[in-house]
Design a protein around this motif. Structure first.
Motif, PDB file in Angstrom:
ATOM      1  N   LEU A  65       0.825  -1.209   0.000  1.00 42.09           N
ATOM      2  CA  LEU A  65       0.000   0.000   0.000  1.00 42.09           C
ATOM      3  C   LEU A  65       0.856   1.255   0.000  1.00 42.09           C
ATOM      4  O   LEU A  65       0.646   2.171  -0.797  1.00 42.09           O
ATOM      5  CB  LEU A  65      -0.921  -0.014   1.225  1.00 42.09           C
ATOM      6  N   TRP A 330      -8.469   0.102   0.698  1.00 40.81           N
ATOM      7  CA  TRP A 330      -7.364  -0.626   0.067  1.00 40.81           C
ATOM      8  C   TRP A 330      -7.666  -2.105  -0.117  1.00 40.81           C
ATOM      9  O   TRP A 330      -7.296  -2.705  -1.122  1.00 40.81           O
ATOM     10  CB  TRP A 330      -6.111  -0.437   0.916  1.00 40.81           C
ATOM     11  N   ARG A 334      -6.826  -3.406  -3.942  1.00 40.12           N
ATOM     12  CA  ARG A 334      -5.514  -3.964  -4.236  1.00 40.12           C
ATOM     13  C   ARG A 334      -5.576  -5.341  -4.894  1.00 40.12           C
ATOM     14  O   ARG A 334      -4.600  -5.790  -5.478  1.00 40.12           O
ATOM     15  CB  ARG A 334      -4.684  -4.061  -2.958  1.00 40.12           C
TER      16      ARG A 334
END
Length: 406
Positions: A65, A330, A334
């Motif tokens: 991240l 996230w 992702r």
């Protein structure tokens, strides 16, 4: 006691340990030499393996991240680990403890550098400018091997060099990263494996959106405020905030952005800029604390301690706002193949931007004679072939610079 209660108690314990967070990160701030990639290794040894604050998969997710976002990746990882372990206070203490030692050393160097005179002082400054060439070259070399291992990404990096050469300033760097990300979306989809780990932070989506809005308001509003109400403190905060907001790829990439903001505006001389950048390699902790040195040596006020504090907070703030804003979203983002391809292209463009900065201003300002070139090569070999600690290489360069100046 049920397993759920036990997990809840452990989570409560994690959030009740700000003192532990400060102690752990102060140790890291005093001993973490070697740049952002090395810092991530120090974090893993101390906080994952020894203290077990987070498991390996969770740590890998967090690193991914922070490498994706603009800003200082290692400091963002540390901030997030402090948040996970000690809540909001833990996050602030983690940043403060990890950053303070190098910031103090660089501000002290800023005051000492102005007092240096004669051939010895001039030689030290010369050596620090030369070692900056070797260190940036090492960064370009290492990043190229890991981020441009195939012809598609090598071509993206070359395209980024061409863009920043023909489009000067921060807009050229932004254009290069955007173009690299778009190219990566189409050219870097092969061999992309989705991540499967999971990690949850105590940050709500609402608070995340608030942080993203604040990030955007400051990025757009600070230049407007500086234009409507001319104020040097606002101008300084705006310059360093913008530099911190537009950095992809870690500490070394902030070099051309900061050079654009403080050297080309006349706030600092090229000699002072490169000397401070060289000194930043000799201290532990995040490379972004170079901003504290620049804030201290700025020509117009605020400078000194006040300028260092303004610059330091401004350059770190956007990366932390983005991290807090993205963390709640996230997990779902992702895992998408397109997101990882975009990230690969943007990272390749970063290598090109750093390669262009290696030539100008670093090489053109630091290498002015054959002996200077020989010293830069010596430092590069020490860093790459002998794996010498950066602070030792800085000392070698300072001694060599004194000899050259004689």
């Amino acid at each position: 006691m049920s397993q759920t209660d036990e997990v809840g108690n452990k989570a409560a314990h994690r959030e009740a340990a700000p003192g532990e967070v400060f102690t752990a990160f102060l140790k890291l701030g005093l001993t973490s030499f070697g740049g952002p990639i090395a810092h991530l290794g120090y974090f893993r040894d101390e906080l994952v393996q020894r203290r077990r604050w987070i498991d390996e998969q969770g740590y890998a997710d967090l690193v991914a991240l922070c490498q994706f976002l603009p800003g200082p990746a290692s400091s963002q990882v540390g901030f997030a680990l402090g948040l996970l372990r000690g809540g909001p206070l833990g996050a602030l203490l983690a940043w403060f403890a990890f950053t303070l030692p190098s910031a103090i050393l660089l501000v002290a160097f800023a005051y000492g550098a102005t007092a240096l005179g004669g051939p010895v002082g001039a030689g030290i400054i010369t050596g620090l400018k030369i070692v900056a060439v070797a260190i940036v070259a090492q960064a370009v070399w290492g990043m190229a091997k890991s981020l441009c291992p195939d012809r598609e990404r090598a071509t993206i990096a070359l395209g980024a060099v061409l863009i920043v050469v023909f489009v000067a300033g921060a807009w050229g760097q932004i254009a290069a990263i955007v173009a690299g990300a778009i190219a990566g979306l189409y050219a870097c989809r092969s061999a992309v494996a989705a991540s499967t780990g999971h990690i949850a932070f105590p940050v709500s989506r609402g608070f995340g959106v608030l942080c993203l809005v604040l990030f955007a308001v400051l990025l757009v509003g600070l230049p407007i405020a500086a234009a409507l109400q001319p104020s040097q403190p606002i101008a300084v905060f705006d310059a360093f905030y913008r530099a911190g907001a537009l950095v992809f790829g870690g500490g070394h990439v902030v070099l051309p952005l900061l050079e654009q903001e403080v050297v080309r505006t006349g706030w600092a001389t090229p000699e002072a800029f490169l000397a401070g950048y060289g000194a930043a390699q000799a201290v532990p902790g995040p490379l972004f604390t170079f901003a504290a040195y620049l804030g201290a040596v700025l020509g117009p006020e605020p400078n000194g301690i006040a300028g260092a504090a303004i610059a330091l907070v401004a350059v770190f703030l956007p990366g932390f706002l983005l991290l807090l804003g993205v963390i709640p979203f996230w997990e779902s983002f992702r895992t998408k193949q397109g997101a990882q391809a975009l990230m690969r292209g943007a990272n390749a463009a970063v290598v090109g931007i750093l390669g262009a900065a290696l030539y100008s201003p670093v090489f053109t300002s630091g290498i002015t004679s054959p002996p200077a070139f020989a010293l830069a090569l010596t430092c590069f070999v020490l860093l790459t072939a002998w794996n010498a600690p950066p602070w030792i290489v800085v000392l070698v360069a300072a001694a060599g610079g004194i000899l050259i100046s004689q």
